[in-house]
Design an enzyme around this catalytic site. Structure first.
Site, PDB file in Angstrom:
ATOM      1  N   LYS A 221       0.819  -1.201   0.000  1.00 38.58           N
ATOM      2  CA  LYS A 221       0.000   0.000   0.000  1.00 38.58           C
ATOM      3  C   LYS A 221       0.864   1.267   0.000  1.00 38.58           C
ATOM      4  O   LYS A 221       0.370   2.356  -0.294  1.00 38.58           O
ATOM      5  CB  LYS A 221      -0.882   0.044   1.277  1.00 38.58           C
ATOM      6  CG  LYS A 221      -1.734  -1.166   1.494  1.00 38.58           C
ATOM      7  CD  LYS A 221      -2.385  -1.092   2.874  1.00 38.58           C
ATOM      8  CE  LYS A 221      -2.725  -2.480   3.348  1.00 38.58           C
ATOM      9  NZ  LYS A 221      -2.994  -2.540   4.775  1.00 38.58           N
TER      10      LYS A 221
ATOM     11  N   ASP B   6       7.464   3.355  -2.734  1.00 41.03           N
ATOM     12  CA  ASP B   6       7.739   4.421  -1.763  1.00 41.03           C
ATOM     13  C   ASP B   6       9.156   4.311  -1.223  1.00 41.03           C
ATOM     14  O   ASP B   6       9.848   5.304  -1.086  1.00 41.03           O
ATOM     15  CB  ASP B   6       6.713   4.398  -0.617  1.00 41.03           C
ATOM     16  CG  ASP B   6       6.560   3.023   0.008  1.00 41.03           C
ATOM     17  OD1 ASP B   6       6.872   2.017  -0.656  1.00 41.03           O
ATOM     18  OD2 ASP B   6       6.133   2.934   1.177  1.00 41.03           O
TER      19      ASP B   6
ATOM     20  N   ASP C 195      14.216  -0.633   1.079  1.00 41.32           N
ATOM     21  CA  ASP C 195      14.853  -0.820   2.386  1.00 41.32           C
ATOM     22  C   ASP C 195      15.943  -1.876   2.200  1.00 41.32           C
ATOM     23  O   ASP C 195      17.048  -1.577   1.771  1.00 41.32           O
ATOM     24  CB  ASP C 195      13.761  -1.254   3.372  1.00 41.32           C
ATOM     25  CG  ASP C 195      14.141  -1.000   4.816  1.00 41.32           C
ATOM     26  OD1 ASP C 195      15.294  -1.272   5.168  1.00 41.32           O
ATOM     27  OD2 ASP C 195      13.291  -0.536   5.593  1.00 41.32           O
TER      28      ASP C 195
ATOM     29  N   LYS D 204      17.160   3.442   1.427  1.00 41.28           N
ATOM     30  CA  LYS D 204      18.083   3.388   2.573  1.00 41.28           C
ATOM     31  C   LYS D 204      19.310   2.596   2.142  1.00 41.28           C
ATOM     32  O   LYS D 204      19.342   1.364   2.296  1.00 41.28           O
ATOM     33  CB  LYS D 204      17.419   2.670   3.749  1.00 41.28           C
ATOM     34  CG  LYS D 204      16.315   3.440   4.453  1.00 41.28           C
ATOM     35  CD  LYS D 204      15.760   2.612   5.610  1.00 41.28           C
ATOM     36  CE  LYS D 204      14.682   3.341   6.362  1.00 41.28           C
ATOM     37  NZ  LYS D 204      13.978   2.443   7.324  1.00 41.28           N
TER      38      LYS D 204
ATOM     39  N   VAL E 203      11.130   5.528   9.669  1.00 40.82           N
ATOM     40  CA  VAL E 203      10.448   6.658   9.047  1.00 40.82           C
ATOM     41  C   VAL E 203       8.994   6.334   8.715  1.00 40.82           C
ATOM     42  O   VAL E 203       8.643   5.197   8.396  1.00 40.82           O
ATOM     43  CB  VAL E 203      11.166   7.141   7.761  1.00 40.82           C
ATOM     44  CG1 VAL E 203      12.507   7.757   8.089  1.00 40.82           C
ATOM     45  CG2 VAL E 203      11.322   6.037   6.743  1.00 40.82           C
TER      46      VAL E 203
HETATM   47  C1  PRP Z   1       7.396  -1.627   2.227  1.00 37.67           C
HETATM   48  C2  PRP Z   1       7.614  -0.801   0.959  1.00 37.67           C
HETATM   49  C3  PRP Z   1       8.277  -1.774   0.030  1.00 37.67           C
HETATM   50  C4  PRP Z   1       9.034  -2.692   0.970  1.00 37.67           C
HETATM   51  C5  PRP Z   1      10.472  -2.316   0.953  1.00 37.67           C
HETATM   52  O1  PRP Z   1       6.201  -2.314   2.106  1.00 37.67           O
HETATM   53  O2  PRP Z   1       6.410  -0.299   0.438  1.00 37.67           O
HETATM   54  O3  PRP Z   1       7.327  -2.505  -0.726  1.00 37.67           O
HETATM   55  O4  PRP Z   1       8.516  -2.512   2.280  1.00 37.67           O
HETATM   56  O5  PRP Z   1      11.205  -3.115   1.852  1.00 37.67           O
HETATM   57  P1  PRP Z   1      12.390  -4.065   1.384  1.00 37.67           P
HETATM   58  O6  PRP Z   1      13.265  -3.273   0.459  1.00 37.67           O
HETATM   59  O7  PRP Z   1      13.101  -4.386   2.680  1.00 37.67           O
HETATM   60  O8  PRP Z   1      11.826  -5.281   0.748  1.00 37.67           O
HETATM   61  P2  PRP Z   1       5.529  -3.106   3.342  1.00 37.67           P
HETATM   62  O9  PRP Z   1       5.894  -4.548   3.256  1.00 37.67           O
HETATM   63  O10 PRP Z   1       5.868  -2.400   4.628  1.00 37.67           O
HETATM   64  O11 PRP Z   1       3.990  -2.996   3.012  1.00 37.67           O
HETATM   65  P3  PRP Z   1       3.073  -1.673   2.810  1.00 37.67           P
HETATM   66  O12 PRP Z   1       3.574  -0.999   1.542  1.00 37.67           O
HETATM   67  O13 PRP Z   1       1.699  -2.219   2.640  1.00 37.67           O
HETATM   68  O14 PRP Z   1       3.242  -0.787   4.014  1.00 37.67           O
END
Ligand code: PRP
Length: 183
Positions: A47, A104, A107, A135, A157
């Site tokens: 999302k 977005d 990580d 990051k 964040v």
């Molecule tokens: C977050 C973000 C990426 C992912 C990045 O999604 O939107 O899709 O984590 O992390 P990574 O590089 O360590 O794989 P999340 O799984 O938190 O779900 P969300 O977008 O629904 O909050």
């Protein structure tokens, strides 16, 4: 909401709404030039990417297609396992299409690493990545990301789509969450 309105729940503002919008305009001009004469499909990863997708897509001065995927990590039970499950697949057949994945944040890079491999097997004409935030010090795998908004430190964040327990996605700025909120 703006960071100033919930200042007691944040420590630092890393990127303001104004800086985000200026950066998205800059990236939109680059994408327009790079994809001149080509159809472009933007794929948002739910999302977190909802805000960046909405603003970036509207910054583009040309029509594009839009689709969404929802994925979640599973397997060893932690995000760091790198095993990804599709919760909502694309509605579009991407074979022969120029795909730009909109995220977005990068990580560890594990989500995108898996997605890029998955998309490559579907026969897209090209696949690139746009991520508002990255990051670099958290990377477990290197992602070839053509369009990056801001490199940020490894901090908790929230905002502009990023959540803590589903909250703070509606914060217009990107900020570091105060430890007392999650500790
Ligand atoms: C977050 C973000 C990426 C992912 C990045 O999604 O939107 O899709 O984590 O992390 P990574 O590089 O360590 O794989 P999340 O799984 O938190 O779900 P969300 O977008 O629904 O909050």
């Amino acid at each position: 909401m703006r960071a100033a309105e919930i200042a007691d729940q944040l420590t630092d503002v890393l990127v303001t709404e104004e800086e985000i919008q200026a950066k998205l305009e800059e990236l939109a001009r680059r994408v327009e030039a790079d994809y001149e004469g080509k159809d472009l499909l933007l794929v948002g990863v739910l999302k977190g990417a909802v805000m960046v997708m909405a603003d970036f897509a509207r910054s583009l001065k040309r029509p594009i297609e839009m689709d969404w995927m929802a994925v979640s990590s599973y397997g060893a039970g932690t995000k760091s396992s790198g095993v990804v499950q599709i919760r909502k697949d694309l509605d579009t057949d991407i074979s022969g299409k120029h795909v730009l994945i909109v995220e977005d944040i990068i990580d560890s890079g594990l989500t995108l690493s898996w997605l890029l491999e998955n998309f490559a097997s579907r026969g897209a004409a090209s696949i690139e990545v746009l991520a508002l935030l990255r990051k670099p010090e958290a990377a477990k795998v290197e992602i070839d990301c053509r369009y990056v908004g801001f490199d940020i430190p490894v901090e908790f964040v929230v905002g502009y789509g990023l959540d803590f327990a589903e909250k703070y996605r509606n914060l217009r700025d990107v900020a570091v969450l105060a430890p007392h909120v999650y500790a």
